[in-house]
Design an enzyme around this catalytic site. Structure first.
Site, PDB file in Angstrom:
ATOM      1  N   LYS A  57     -11.112  74.938  37.018  1.00 30.19           N
ATOM      2  CA  LYS A  57     -11.168  76.194  36.242  1.00 30.19           C
ATOM      3  C   LYS A  57     -12.091  76.000  35.038  1.00 30.19           C
ATOM      4  CE  LYS A  57      -6.744  77.478  38.155  1.00 30.19           C
ATOM      5  NZ  LYS A  57      -5.501  78.225  38.029  1.00 30.19           N
ATOM      6  N   HIS A  62     -10.857  83.978  43.818  1.00 27.86           N
ATOM      7  CA  HIS A  62      -9.692  83.420  43.121  1.00 27.86           C
ATOM      8  C   HIS A  62      -8.968  84.551  42.383  1.00 27.86           C
ATOM      9  CE1 HIS A  62      -7.170  81.170  40.412  1.00 27.86           C
ATOM     10  NE2 HIS A  62      -7.324  80.142  41.228  1.00 27.86           N
ATOM     11  N   GLY A 111      -0.037  78.312  37.804  1.00 31.26           N
ATOM     12  CA  GLY A 111       0.072  77.893  36.412  1.00 31.26           C
ATOM     13  C   GLY A 111       1.423  78.217  35.786  1.00 31.26           C
ATOM     14  N   GLU A 119      -7.744  84.772  39.588  1.00 32.34           N
ATOM     15  CA  GLU A 119      -8.161  84.985  38.184  1.00 32.34           C
ATOM     16  C   GLU A 119      -9.425  85.830  38.122  1.00 32.34           C
ATOM     17  OE1 GLU A 119      -7.966  80.828  37.188  1.00 32.34           O
ATOM     18  OE2 GLU A 119      -5.789  80.952  37.396  1.00 32.34           O
ATOM     19  N   GLU A 157      -2.858  81.648  47.699  1.00 37.18           N
ATOM     20  CA  GLU A 157      -2.387  81.352  46.347  1.00 37.18           C
ATOM     21  C   GLU A 157      -1.578  82.533  45.815  1.00 37.18           C
ATOM     22  OE1 GLU A 157      -5.050  78.069  44.473  1.00 37.18           O
ATOM     23  OE2 GLU A 157      -5.736  80.024  43.813  1.00 37.18           O
ATOM     24  N   SER A 189       0.842  75.679  41.432  1.00 38.97           N
ATOM     25  CA  SER A 189       1.742  74.665  40.862  1.00 38.97           C
ATOM     26  C   SER A 189       1.977  73.465  41.791  1.00 38.97           C
ATOM     27  CB  SER A 189       3.067  75.302  40.437  1.00 38.97           C
ATOM     28  OG  SER A 189       2.831  76.288  39.440  1.00 38.97           O
ATOM     29  N   ASN A 214      -9.328  72.512  41.604  1.00 42.43           N
ATOM     30  CA  ASN A 214     -10.042  73.578  40.898  1.00 42.43           C
ATOM     31  C   ASN A 214      -9.879  73.336  39.399  1.00 42.43           C
ATOM     32  OD1 ASN A 214     -11.003  75.936  39.785  1.00 42.43           O
ATOM     33  ND2 ASN A 214      -9.419  77.266  40.665  1.00 42.43           N
TER      34      ASN A 214
HETATM   35  O1  13P Z   1      -5.073  78.552  40.802  1.00 41.20           O
HETATM   36  C1  13P Z   1      -4.811  77.463  41.275  1.00 41.20           C
HETATM   37  C2  13P Z   1      -5.808  76.699  42.034  1.00 41.20           C
HETATM   38  O2  13P Z   1      -6.922  77.455  42.323  1.00 41.20           O
HETATM   39  C3  13P Z   1      -3.477  76.863  41.077  1.00 41.20           C
HETATM   40  O3  13P Z   1      -3.349  76.522  39.735  1.00 41.20           O
HETATM   41  P1  13P Z   1      -2.094  75.605  39.268  1.00 41.20           P
HETATM   42  O4  13P Z   1      -2.081  74.421  40.214  1.00 41.20           O
HETATM   43  O5  13P Z   1      -2.428  75.217  37.858  1.00 41.20           O
HETATM   44  O6  13P Z   1      -0.885  76.447  39.413  1.00 41.20           O
END
Ligand code: 13P
Length: 271
Positions: A20, A110, A188, A112, A182, A228, A18
């Site tokens: 982002k 997601h 992150g 976010e 997740e 992560s 992803n």
């Molecule tokens: O949100 C994520 C994948 O959709 C995970 O992000 P990270 O791997 O940067 O922690």
């Protein structure tokens, strides 16, 4: 993840990146080209481990051109879609546009988008339905925040999201679904849920799918872990029985790191 006696997995592992809101359309195709070369050099067998990327919308046309032109086996998807199909919805992107651009998948829910954009389970259910209307497989993201985890309510919370988000799907539709667990506190942050945490939740999600739909749906649906993930921890997570793949954020922006996650089998520690 379980492997059958002939050495293939019961469910084809899916390693997904992803991106982002990173990589513009030029940077996106540059990274994808490098990834394809790296995996080609490593003789990656895509029929054994599927590889997907989720670029920003503005990259998708370039990604499609590269994938088609170079006959790449990497698949791709959108990071979101509209609950509507077309019309006066400024800023929305329809599932039918994603389908036309050759998207195999679309991320839905997601964390976010749930937290920053306030997306509710009711809305996410409509997005899941929209994805199926346009033959794009939803990768439904679920998971709890830190406070919920600390209170010990993470399983209940995550299964509650799942139930609401998949409401009304047919068993045929549900059989193709991909669910990504997740935990928000691990995204992150460098904080990784241990393989045991990923397995606990994935097993609970699979059991719940059997209750909502049936055993055959539960056996088919691929469950990913995200938060992560790096080359150094992917193999241990993917070794867990109910974890069928990973959804990678930050580490998917580094070609060598992501390629090493894709090649997790080469890092599997045998008991
Ligand atoms: O949100 C994520 C994948 O959709 C995970 O992000 P990270 O791997 O940067 O922690």
């Amino acid at each position: 993840m379980t492997s059958s006696t002939n050495g293939t997995f019961d469910r084809r592992p899916l390693i997904a990146g992803n991106w982002k809101m990173n990589l513009d359309h030029v940077q996106g195709i540059t990274l994808l080209q490098k990834l394809a070369w790296t995996l080609d050099d490593a003789k990656h067998d895509y029929s054994r481990v599927e590889v997907a990327v989720f670029p920003p919308f503005t990259d998708l046309r370039g990604v499609q051109t590269l994938v088609k032109g170079d006959d790449l086996e990497i698949v791709y998807g959108g990071q979101d879609l509209s609950p509507f199909d077309s019309g006066a919805y400024t800023g929305d992107i329809s599932g039918q546009f994603l389908e036309k651009l050759g998207c195999a998948y679309v991320l839905v829910g997601h964390s976010e988008r749930r937290t920053i954009h306030g997306e509710s389970d009711e809305l996410l259910n409509r997005k899941v339905q929209a994805a199926y209307r346009h033959n794009v497989v939803p990768v439904l993201c679920v998971g709890e925040g830190l406070e919920i985890r600390q209170a010990g309510n993470h399983v209940e919370h995550t299964l509650g999201q799942l139930r609401e988000d998949v409401a009304g799907l047919s068993t045929e539709q549900a059989g193709n679904l991909v669910v990504a667990y997740e935990p928000v506190w691990a995204i992150g942050t460098g904080e990784v849920a241990g393989p045991g945490d990923a397995q606990e939740m994935c097993a609970a999600i699979r059991a719940e799918l059997a209750v909502i739909f049936d055993e055959s749906v539960a056996a088919r649906v691929r469950l990913l872990y995200g938060g992560s993930v790096k080359a150094s921890n992917a193999a241990a997570i993917l070794k867990e029985r109910d974890v069928d793949g990973v959804l990678v954020g930050g580490a998917s922006l580094d070609v060598d790191e992501f390629a090493n996650i894709v090649r997790f089998e080469h890092h599997l520690v045998t008991d």
